[in-house]
Scaffold this motif. Structure first.
Motif, mmCIF file in Angstrom:
data_model
loop_
_atom_site.group_PDB
_atom_site.id
_atom_site.type_symbol
_atom_site.label_atom_id
_atom_site.label_comp_id
_atom_site.label_asym_id
_atom_site.label_seq_id
_atom_site.Cartn_x
_atom_site.Cartn_y
_atom_site.Cartn_z
ATOM 1 N N ALA A 160 0.824 -1.217 0.000
ATOM 2 C CA ALA A 160 0.000 0.000 0.000
ATOM 3 C C ALA A 160 0.855 1.263 0.000
ATOM 4 C CB ALA A 160 -0.925 -0.003 1.211
ATOM 5 N N ALA A 161 2.004 1.204 0.683
ATOM 6 C CA ALA A 161 2.874 2.386 0.761
ATOM 7 C C ALA A 161 3.480 2.726 -0.593
ATOM 8 C CB ALA A 161 3.973 2.152 1.796
ATOM 9 N N GLY A 162 3.751 1.701 -1.417
ATOM 10 C CA GLY A 162 4.256 1.940 -2.768
ATOM 11 C C GLY A 162 5.663 2.482 -2.820
ATOM 12 N N THR A 163 6.446 2.276 -1.765
ATOM 13 C CA THR A 163 7.800 2.833 -1.741
ATOM 14 C C THR A 163 8.737 2.118 -2.705
ATOM 15 O OG1 THR A 163 8.190 1.441 0.206
ATOM 16 C CG2 THR A 163 7.698 3.744 0.595
ATOM 17 N N LEU A 164 8.515 0.829 -2.915
ATOM 18 C CA LEU A 164 9.270 0.062 -3.891
ATOM 19 C C LEU A 164 8.277 -0.806 -4.673
ATOM 20 C CD1 LEU A 164 12.371 -1.092 -1.793
ATOM 21 C CD2 LEU A 164 12.370 0.562 -3.663
ATOM 22 N N PRO A 165 8.565 -1.070 -5.953
ATOM 23 C CA PRO A 165 7.603 -1.805 -6.798
ATOM 24 C C PRO A 165 7.591 -3.306 -6.511
ATOM 25 C CG PRO A 165 9.580 -1.257 -8.054
ATOM 26 C CD PRO A 165 9.744 -0.607 -6.714
ATOM 27 N N ILE A 166 6.542 -3.774 -5.841
ATOM 28 C CA ILE A 166 6.375 -5.208 -5.602
ATOM 29 C C ILE A 166 4.909 -5.581 -5.797
ATOM 30 C CG2 ILE A 166 8.237 -5.173 -3.896
ATOM 31 C CD1 ILE A 166 6.039 -5.859 -1.773
ATOM 32 N N ALA A 167 4.666 -6.872 -5.914
ATOM 33 C CA ALA A 167 3.308 -7.407 -5.970
ATOM 34 C C ALA A 167 3.211 -8.554 -4.980
ATOM 35 C CB ALA A 167 2.976 -7.887 -7.379
ATOM 36 N N VAL A 168 1.994 -8.848 -4.540
ATOM 37 C CA VAL A 168 1.770 -9.928 -3.574
ATOM 38 C C VAL A 168 0.537 -10.716 -3.987
ATOM 39 C CG1 VAL A 168 0.441 -8.401 -2.042
ATOM 40 C CG2 VAL A 168 1.452 -10.479 -1.105
ATOM 41 N N VAL A 169 0.623 -12.032 -3.816
ATOM 42 C CA VAL A 169 -0.495 -12.933 -4.121
ATOM 43 C C VAL A 169 -0.670 -13.877 -2.935
ATOM 44 C CG1 VAL A 169 -1.410 -14.691 -5.683
ATOM 45 C CG2 VAL A 169 0.051 -12.860 -6.594
ATOM 46 N N TYR A 170 -1.911 -14.038 -2.495
ATOM 47 C CA TYR A 170 -2.209 -14.993 -1.424
ATOM 48 C C TYR A 170 -3.073 -16.102 -1.990
ATOM 49 C CZ TYR A 170 -4.134 -17.008 2.872
ATOM 50 O OH TYR A 170 -4.503 -17.880 3.868
ATOM 51 N N SER A 171 -2.618 -17.342 -1.785
ATOM 52 C CA SER A 171 -3.354 -18.498 -2.292
ATOM 53 C C SER A 171 -3.501 -19.537 -1.184
ATOM 54 C CB SER A 171 -2.634 -19.122 -3.494
ATOM 55 O OG SER A 171 -1.313 -19.511 -3.145
ATOM 56 N N VAL A 172 -4.544 -20.335 -1.282
ATOM 57 C CA VAL A 172 -4.788 -21.435 -0.343
ATOM 58 C C VAL A 172 -4.997 -22.703 -1.167
ATOM 59 C CG1 VAL A 172 -6.354 -22.393 1.385
ATOM 60 C CG2 VAL A 172 -5.805 -19.950 1.432
ATOM 61 N N ASP A 173 -4.166 -23.706 -0.882
ATOM 62 C CA ASP A 173 -4.236 -24.970 -1.635
ATOM 63 C C ASP A 173 -4.167 -24.738 -3.137
ATOM 64 O OD1 ASP A 173 -4.400 -26.486 0.685
ATOM 65 O OD2 ASP A 173 -6.599 -26.462 0.707
ATOM 66 N N GLY A 174 -3.356 -23.759 -3.520
ATOM 67 C CA GLY A 174 -3.141 -23.497 -4.943
ATOM 68 C C GLY A 174 -4.217 -22.676 -5.618
ATOM 69 N N VAL A 175 -5.175 -22.142 -4.856
ATOM 70 C CA VAL A 175 -6.248 -21.304 -5.411
ATOM 71 C C VAL A 175 -6.083 -19.883 -4.872
ATOM 72 C CG1 VAL A 175 -8.737 -20.922 -5.537
ATOM 73 C CG2 VAL A 175 -7.824 -23.251 -5.591
ATOM 74 N N ILE A 176 -6.127 -18.914 -5.750
ATOM 75 C CA ILE A 176 -5.863 -17.526 -5.382
ATOM 76 C C ILE A 176 -7.037 -16.920 -4.613
ATOM 77 C CG2 ILE A 176 -5.512 -15.195 -6.324
ATOM 78 C CD1 ILE A 176 -3.846 -16.579 -8.550
ATOM 79 N N LYS A 177 -6.706 -16.313 -3.477
ATOM 80 C CA LYS A 177 -7.694 -15.638 -2.634
ATOM 81 C C LYS A 177 -7.684 -14.135 -2.873
ATOM 82 C CE LYS A 177 -9.223 -19.319 -0.623
ATOM 83 N NZ LYS A 177 -10.597 -19.781 -0.889
ATOM 84 N N TRP A 178 -6.503 -13.556 -2.999
ATOM 85 C CA TRP A 178 -6.398 -12.141 -3.366
ATOM 86 C C TRP A 178 -5.005 -11.855 -3.919
ATOM 87 C CZ3 TRP A 178 -2.491 -10.476 -0.341
ATOM 88 C CH2 TRP A 178 -2.412 -10.862 0.999
ATOM 89 N N GLN A 179 -4.906 -10.742 -4.619
ATOM 90 C CA GLN A 179 -3.634 -10.335 -5.227
ATOM 91 C C GLN A 179 -3.635 -8.822 -5.373
ATOM 92 O OE1 GLN A 179 -3.865 -12.758 -8.764
ATOM 93 N NE2 GLN A 179 -5.357 -11.451 -9.750
ATOM 94 N N GLN A 180 -2.456 -8.229 -5.268
ATOM 95 C CA GLN A 180 -2.357 -6.772 -5.335
ATOM 96 C C GLN A 180 -0.931 -6.385 -5.709
ATOM 97 O OE1 GLN A 180 -3.757 -3.988 -6.036
ATOM 98 N NE2 GLN A 180 -5.102 -3.843 -4.263
ATOM 99 N N PHE A 181 -0.779 -5.208 -6.304
ATOM 100 C CA PHE A 181 0.566 -4.692 -6.582
ATOM 101 C C PHE A 181 0.635 -3.230 -6.169
ATOM 102 C CE2 PHE A 181 -1.874 -4.956 -10.600
ATOM 103 C CZ PHE A 181 -2.059 -3.596 -10.864
ATOM 104 N N SER A 182 1.852 -2.767 -5.909
ATOM 105 C CA SER A 182 2.046 -1.368 -5.522
ATOM 106 C C SER A 182 1.828 -0.475 -6.735
ATOM 107 C CB SER A 182 3.452 -1.161 -4.959
ATOM 108 O OG SER A 182 4.431 -1.459 -5.938
ATOM 109 N N ASN A 183 1.550 0.796 -6.485
ATOM 110 C CA ASN A 183 1.262 1.712 -7.599
ATOM 111 C C ASN A 183 2.501 2.002 -8.445
ATOM 112 O OD1 ASN A 183 2.679 3.402 -5.894
ATOM 113 N ND2 ASN A 183 0.931 4.675 -5.353
ATOM 114 N N THR A 184 3.687 1.584 -7.981
ATOM 115 C CA THR A 184 4.916 1.791 -8.747
ATOM 116 C C THR A 184 5.332 0.546 -9.528
ATOM 117 O OG1 THR A 184 6.152 1.217 -6.747
ATOM 118 C CG2 THR A 184 5.824 3.562 -7.183
ATOM 119 N N PHE A 185 4.527 -0.519 -9.428
ATOM 120 C CA PHE A 185 4.874 -1.765 -10.108
ATOM 121 C C PHE A 185 4.637 -1.620 -11.606
ATOM 122 C CE2 PHE A 185 4.400 -6.415 -10.956
ATOM 123 C CZ PHE A 185 5.586 -6.837 -10.370
#
Length: 260
Positions: A160-185
């Motif tokens: 959320a801070a967006g200080t460095l460009p990264i993305a994150v994905v959360y999955s359970v048993d191989g199924v995606i629950k949510w995903q997001q990236f910083s505004n600098t990605f």
């Protein structure tokens, strides 16, 4: 306009003249809002808030030994107290509640957003995060130690801070629950969406298939995760995963490999 959850956290910080979130007396703050705080052993919940007439009780599971987790659970229940007082009579928050992010209108997401802002205020967090010249997992560890927060909540805050460009994905048993990236990605469209399986050619896919161990960094093609232009087809990302064992979940961190 700021979400109500974040604006409320900022208002409390300002009203209580909080100088350093590490020094927060969470039990005292809860008492300040005419709510009784207690700790006791619970099954099926890490935190609970009960509204019964004029009586309000927050209970934190005494079996929680990891102090950063306890702090987040407590701040989460404080979020329910200040945001959801006149909604439902009881919030019974288990492990899955604290992994609920990026879901508009969700009470649990709102309480998580409140807790993240309350424990890691935006201005101070950005100030500390900007000390990192480039991203790797040690940056998150350092920030989680500084703010005394869990690595998971620190990841969410960092994106959320967006200080460095990264993305994150959360999955359970191989199924995606949510995903997001910083505004600098650099990449702006995931190939995947909530409810789809993790894509082949990714670290998390290999972990789910027992081909790779968690907490190891590896190069993957950006096109495995994201829609790319033809000129971007050869770009690689680092992907590093860590497990949320209680939920059979996996968090994937993605960032640009500058060597390619």
């Amino acid at each position: 306009m700021l979400p109500r959850s974040i604006a409320t956290a900022q208002k409390v910080i300002q009203e209580l003249l909080v100088q350093n979130p590490k020094d927060l007396d969470l039990e005292g703050i809860i008492n300040f809002y005419d709510c009784y705080y207690q700790e006791k052993s619970m099954n099926g919940a890490d935190g609970r808030i009960l509204f019964k007439g004029k009586s309000i009780v927050i209970t934190i599971n005494s079996n929680i030994r990891y102090e950063p987790k306890k702090r987040f659970v407590t701040a989460h229940e404080l979020g329910h107290l200040l945001l959801h007082k006149n909604t439902i009579p009881v919030f019974n928050c288990d492990e899955s509640s604290f992994m609920e992010w990026y879901q508009s209108g969700s009470f649990e997401t709102q309480a998580n957003e409140f807790a993240a802002e309350f424990l890691m205020p935006q201005q101070l967090f950005s100030q500390e995060a900007h000390k990192a010249v480039k991203f790797d997992f040690s940056v998150l560890i350092s920030l989680s130690h500084y703010f005394q927060t869990s690595v998971t909540s620190t990841v969410i805050r960092f994106v959320a801070a967006g200080t460095l460009p990264i993305a994150v994905v959360y999955s359970v048993d191989g199924v995606i629950k949510w995903q997001q990236f910083s505004n600098t990605f650099v990449f702006k469209r995931f190939k995947t969406q909530r409810g789809t399986v993790v894509p082949k050619g990714t670290v998390v896919c290999d972990i789910v298939g027992n081909k790779w161990n968690a907490q190891q960094k590896r190069l993957v093609l950006a096109s495995s995760w994201f829609e790319v232009f033809k000129s971007q087809e050869g770009i690689y990302l680092y992907e590093e995963c860590f497990a949320i064992n209680s939920q059979r979940g996996m968090i994937s961190l993605l960032w640009i490999c500058e060597e390619y």
